[in-house]
Design an enzyme around this catalytic site. Structure first.
Site, PDB file in Angstrom:
ATOM      1  N   GLY A  45       0.833  -1.197   0.000  1.00  0.00           N
ATOM      2  CA  GLY A  45       0.000   0.000   0.000  1.00  0.00           C
ATOM      3  C   GLY A  45       0.866   1.244   0.000  1.00  0.00           C
ATOM      4  O   GLY A  45       2.021   1.201   0.426  1.00  0.00           O
ATOM      5  N   GLN A  50       3.047  10.046   1.142  1.00  0.00           N
ATOM      6  CA  GLN A  50       4.342   9.350   1.151  1.00  0.00           C
ATOM      7  C   GLN A  50       5.194   9.699  -0.076  1.00  0.00           C
ATOM      8  O   GLN A  50       6.389   9.434  -0.089  1.00  0.00           O
ATOM      9  CB  GLN A  50       4.142   7.829   1.208  1.00  0.00           C
ATOM     10  CG  GLN A  50       3.566   7.358   2.529  1.00  0.00           C
ATOM     11  CD  GLN A  50       3.457   5.844   2.558  1.00  0.00           C
ATOM     12  OE1 GLN A  50       2.486   5.283   2.065  1.00  0.00           O
ATOM     13  NE2 GLN A  50       4.463   5.188   3.106  1.00  0.00           N
ATOM     14  N   CYS A  87       6.056  -0.099   7.155  1.00  0.00           N
ATOM     15  CA  CYS A  87       5.664   1.045   6.333  1.00  0.00           C
ATOM     16  C   CYS A  87       6.853   1.434   5.465  1.00  0.00           C
ATOM     17  O   CYS A  87       7.988   1.472   5.955  1.00  0.00           O
ATOM     18  CB  CYS A  87       5.269   2.206   7.247  1.00  0.00           C
ATOM     19  SG  CYS A  87       4.796   3.701   6.356  1.00  0.00           S
ATOM     20  N   LEU A  88       6.604   1.732   4.202  1.00  0.00           N
ATOM     21  CA  LEU A  88       7.688   2.113   3.287  1.00  0.00           C
ATOM     22  C   LEU A  88       8.372   3.407   3.740  1.00  0.00           C
ATOM     23  O   LEU A  88       9.511   3.663   3.367  1.00  0.00           O
ATOM     24  CB  LEU A  88       7.157   2.259   1.857  1.00  0.00           C
ATOM     25  CG  LEU A  88       6.660   0.963   1.193  1.00  0.00           C
ATOM     26  CD1 LEU A  88       6.054   1.261  -0.178  1.00  0.00           C
ATOM     27  CD2 LEU A  88       7.763  -0.071   1.079  1.00  0.00           C
ATOM     28  N   HIS A 129      -4.218   1.381   7.738  1.00  0.00           N
ATOM     29  CA  HIS A 129      -2.867   1.951   7.726  1.00  0.00           C
ATOM     30  C   HIS A 129      -2.763   3.099   6.710  1.00  0.00           C
ATOM     31  O   HIS A 129      -2.265   4.179   7.032  1.00  0.00           O
ATOM     32  CB  HIS A 129      -1.866   0.831   7.391  1.00  0.00           C
ATOM     33  CG  HIS A 129      -0.443   1.270   7.278  1.00  0.00           C
ATOM     34  ND1 HIS A 129       0.548   0.849   8.141  1.00  0.00           N
ATOM     35  CD2 HIS A 129       0.175   2.092   6.384  1.00  0.00           C
ATOM     36  CE1 HIS A 129       1.700   1.407   7.781  1.00  0.00           C
ATOM     37  NE2 HIS A 129       1.505   2.162   6.717  1.00  0.00           N
ATOM     38  N   GLU A 130      -3.265   2.856   5.501  1.00  0.00           N
ATOM     39  CA  GLU A 130      -3.125   3.869   4.441  1.00  0.00           C
ATOM     40  C   GLU A 130      -4.018   5.079   4.707  1.00  0.00           C
ATOM     41  O   GLU A 130      -3.613   6.222   4.454  1.00  0.00           O
ATOM     42  CB  GLU A 130      -3.428   3.267   3.068  1.00  0.00           C
ATOM     43  CG  GLU A 130      -2.521   2.105   2.654  1.00  0.00           C
ATOM     44  CD  GLU A 130      -1.039   2.374   2.809  1.00  0.00           C
ATOM     45  OE1 GLU A 130      -0.612   3.538   2.695  1.00  0.00           O
ATOM     46  OE2 GLU A 130      -0.291   1.415   3.074  1.00  0.00           O
ATOM     47  N   HIS A 133      -2.505   7.446   7.068  1.00  0.00           N
ATOM     48  CA  HIS A 133      -1.494   8.327   6.460  1.00  0.00           C
ATOM     49  C   HIS A 133      -2.114   9.646   6.003  1.00  0.00           C
ATOM     50  O   HIS A 133      -1.465  10.691   6.039  1.00  0.00           O
ATOM     51  CB  HIS A 133      -0.873   7.662   5.215  1.00  0.00           C
ATOM     52  CG  HIS A 133       0.331   6.812   5.500  1.00  0.00           C
ATOM     53  ND1 HIS A 133       1.479   7.313   6.054  1.00  0.00           N
ATOM     54  CD2 HIS A 133       0.574   5.500   5.265  1.00  0.00           C
ATOM     55  CE1 HIS A 133       2.379   6.341   6.163  1.00  0.00           C
ATOM     56  NE2 HIS A 133       1.854   5.222   5.690  1.00  0.00           N
TER      57      HIS A 133
END
Ligand code: CO
Length: 160
Positions: A45, A50, A87-88, A129-130, A133
């Site tokens: 995701g 991000q 997380c990226l 999670h997304e 963000h």
């Protein structure tokens, strides 16, 4: 075009994103770039902040194909699951996070059409999670504890 993923510590990850208002080429290019960036980074995701875009746009692929969400909102949640999350934007780390087992999201597609999506398990976790963000929230804010490398190794051994 692959975009640069912003890492924890950057103020941009802590901003509340604005809704997307135009469903035009600019959005479609953003969606295309976000998917490419997510796949190249081996993520499941990615949220627009991000890649430095403070708009409410998310891409997800937990293995069942690409999901594009514009202006997503969680409209219902039930149950609970606890599990590892990464997380990226927080490279090399993982945490144990409690999330709802099942969530329903209302969003718009790339043409502005409203739709609903229900996800369980990993997809539910990913949706939460997304969408977090988009409000400047990282999993590290919610995690029960960080998962250390030793714990990961132990877990891997136990699972054979
Ligand atoms: Co993330």
């Amino acid at each position: 075009m692959e975009r640069k993923i912003i890492k924890v510590g950057d103020e941009g990850l802590r901003k509340v994103c604005k809704p997307m208002q135009k469903y035009d080429l600019r959005l479609w290019l953003l969606l295309r770039d976000m998917a490419e960036t997510m796949y190249k980074a081996d993520g499941v995701g990615l949220a627009a902040p991000q890649v430095g875009i403070l708009r409410r746009v998310v891409v997800i692929d937990v293995g069942d194909g690409l999901i594009e969400l514009v202006n997503p909102e969680i409209i219902s949640a039930e149950g609970e699951q606890g599990g590892p999350e990464g997380c990226l934007s927080v490279p090399g780390k993982r945490g144990f996070v409690y999330r709802p087992e099942k969530v329903t999201v209302r969003a718009r597609d790339r043409h502005g059409k409203s739709f609903e999506l229900t996800g369980e398990g990993l997809l539910a976790r990913c949706l939460c999670h997304e969408i977090d963000h988009l409000d400047g929230v990282l999993y590290t804010d919610k995690m029960d504890h960080e998962i250390t490398e030793e714990e990961e190794e132990k877990e891997a051994e136990e699972q054979g």
